[in-house]
Motif scaffolding. Structure first.
Motif, PDB file in Angstrom:
ATOM      1  N   ARG A  70       8.724  69.914  50.372  1.00 32.08           N
ATOM      2  CA  ARG A  70       7.505  70.615  50.796  1.00 32.08           C
ATOM      3  C   ARG A  70       6.806  71.275  49.613  1.00 32.08           C
ATOM      4  NH1 ARG A  70      10.946  72.359  55.063  1.00 32.08           N
ATOM      5  NH2 ARG A  70      11.025  74.458  54.170  1.00 32.08           N
ATOM      6  N   VAL A  84       2.938  61.532  45.176  1.00 29.87           N
ATOM      7  CA  VAL A  84       3.875  62.581  45.584  1.00 29.87           C
ATOM      8  C   VAL A  84       3.686  62.924  47.058  1.00 29.87           C
ATOM      9  CG1 VAL A  84       4.493  65.012  45.266  1.00 29.87           C
ATOM     10  CG2 VAL A  84       4.133  63.540  43.278  1.00 29.87           C
ATOM     11  N   HIS A  85       2.433  63.010  47.483  1.00 27.00           N
ATOM     12  CA  HIS A  85       2.162  63.331  48.884  1.00 27.00           C
ATOM     13  C   HIS A  85       2.710  62.244  49.798  1.00 27.00           C
ATOM     14  CE1 HIS A  85      -0.171  63.781  52.627  1.00 27.00           C
ATOM     15  NE2 HIS A  85      -0.172  65.065  52.330  1.00 27.00           N
ATOM     16  N   ASP A  86       2.501  60.977  49.446  1.00 25.99           N
ATOM     17  CA  ASP A  86       3.011  59.881  50.265  1.00 25.99           C
ATOM     18  C   ASP A  86       4.538  59.860  50.271  1.00 25.99           C
ATOM     19  OD1 ASP A  86       0.452  59.146  50.813  1.00 25.99           O
ATOM     20  OD2 ASP A  86       0.366  57.539  49.330  1.00 25.99           O
ATOM     21  N   ARG A  87       5.126  60.222  49.141  1.00 28.44           N
ATOM     22  CA  ARG A  87       6.586  60.177  49.019  1.00 28.44           C
ATOM     23  C   ARG A  87       7.259  61.333  49.750  1.00 28.44           C
ATOM     24  NH1 ARG A  87      11.154  60.226  49.216  1.00 28.44           N
ATOM     25  NH2 ARG A  87      12.774  59.591  47.717  1.00 28.44           N
ATOM     26  N   HIS A  88       6.652  62.514  49.718  1.00 34.42           N
ATOM     27  CA  HIS A  88       7.308  63.712  50.252  1.00 34.42           C
ATOM     28  C   HIS A  88       6.573  64.338  51.429  1.00 34.42           C
ATOM     29  CE1 HIS A  88      10.232  63.898  46.950  1.00 34.42           C
ATOM     30  NE2 HIS A  88       9.233  63.574  46.135  1.00 34.42           N
ATOM     31  N   GLY A  89       5.534  63.677  51.936  1.00 34.43           N
ATOM     32  CA  GLY A  89       4.744  64.275  53.012  1.00 34.43           C
ATOM     33  C   GLY A  89       5.550  64.626  54.249  1.00 34.43           C
ATOM     34  N   ASP A 116       8.936  65.050  54.170  1.00 32.09           N
ATOM     35  CA  ASP A 116      10.240  65.542  53.728  1.00 32.09           C
ATOM     36  C   ASP A 116      10.466  66.952  54.269  1.00 32.09           C
ATOM     37  OD1 ASP A 116      12.542  66.286  52.417  1.00 32.09           O
ATOM     38  OD2 ASP A 116      11.947  65.400  50.498  1.00 32.09           O
ATOM     39  N   CYS A 123       5.050  68.619  47.600  1.00 31.57           N
ATOM     40  CA  CYS A 123       3.866  68.158  48.323  1.00 31.57           C
ATOM     41  C   CYS A 123       2.734  69.178  48.224  1.00 31.57           C
ATOM     42  CB  CYS A 123       4.237  67.909  49.782  1.00 31.57           C
ATOM     43  SG  CYS A 123       2.968  67.030  50.717  1.00 31.57           S
ATOM     44  N   ARG A 124       3.090  70.451  48.323  1.00 29.66           N
ATOM     45  CA  ARG A 124       2.078  71.510  48.210  1.00 29.66           C
ATOM     46  C   ARG A 124       1.488  71.535  46.801  1.00 29.66           C
ATOM     47  NH1 ARG A 124       0.997  75.953  51.328  1.00 29.66           N
ATOM     48  NH2 ARG A 124      -0.128  77.641  50.291  1.00 29.66           N
TER      49      ARG A 124
END
Length: 260
Positions: free
Chosen positions: A15, A2-7, A9, A18-19
């Motif tokens: 956000r 998720v972090h890699d996908r939406h970091g 965004d 990612c959080r």
């Protein structure tokens, strides 16, 4: 993932995801530390209690008397105020849920460093209290004074005595089976509840919304360690001293690490 996908965004939902993923990573990492820590600290506490050394409760009661504190008189006063007693009982048994909530809060607000500070304080104070328990075993004020049920009717049925049967069994020298899920707090001197009260307030000391509420809750909890927890007053004083000394030691160590 998720972090890699939406970091990167810029959208609010990206956000937020990612959080959440970052908080979940911290929480899972914390649990990987917390679960073995809980198991082994509980086992250490049981091993420290498995001694046939004389109980020091009479000596602790003498220290209380030397500073002008009468445990039975304090119990009678607290028991005579049912509303206050109910608040004390609630506060005393809030420590476990409060710790769990702090783990979750620090994780999902991404306060990873503050969470590790809490872990360090718990580890150091647990080691210290179990070492003292092994050297100065105590059963608690209820075991020493044996008040009748009507003398603590505003408190729970097993106030200060939920650990006593297991403590006697451990001190008998007979083999025992340690079940971590059903273990009881064995340390009465010093008061670990008092330590938790100081430590859990300290780790939220600069968080405006939490600090005042936890300060009030933990102040009630520390008072409750006497009538509900069955501690001598000297247990509370010793617990407070250990908590403060550990915090100062950790702060000094942190400054030493950060120094150029």
């Amino acid at each position: 993932f998720v972090h890699d996908r939406h970091g990167d965004d810029p959208k609010p939902i990206g956000r937020l995801l990612c959080r959440f993923a970052g908080g979940l990573r911290i929480l899972v990492t914390s649990c990987a530390v917390l679960l073995p820590f809980g198991f082994f600290s509980g086992l250490l506490m049981y091993l420290a209690s498995a001694t046939d050394a004389p109980l020091v409760d009479p000596w602790l009661a003498e220290l209380d008397a030397a500073i002008g504190f009468d445990w039975k008189q304090f119990l009678a006063a607290a028991n005579s105020m049912p509303v206050l007693a109910s608040a004390l009982v609630f506060a005393y048994h809030s420590t476990g849920p409060l710790l769990a909530l702090l783990f979750i809060y620090f994780s999902f607000t991404l306060r990873e460093e503050r969470l590790y500070e809490l872990f360090a304080l718990l580890a150091l104070t647990t080691l210290c209290t179990t070492m003292i328990q092994a050297s100065f075993p105590a059963a608690g004020a209820y075991a020493l004074f044996v008040p009748s049920r009507d003398q603590f009717s505003s408190f729970t049925d097993l106030a200060g005595m939920w650990h006593y049967t297991e403590l006697v069994a451990l001190r008998s020298g007979e083999p025992f089976t340690y079940h971590s899920a059903n273990s009881s707090g064995m340390v009465t001197f010093p008061s670990f509840h008092t330590i938790l009260g100081v430590v859990t307030w300290y780790v939220v000391r600069d968080i405006r919304l939490l600090s005042p509420a936890i300060l009030v809750l933990n102040a009630l909890m520390v008072v409750a360690t006497v009538p509900e927890g069955g501690h001598h007053l000297i247990d509370v004083i010793a617990g407070f001293a250990i908590a403060v000394a550990t915090i100062l030691l950790l702060r000094r160590a942190a400054r030493a690490v950060q120094a150029p």
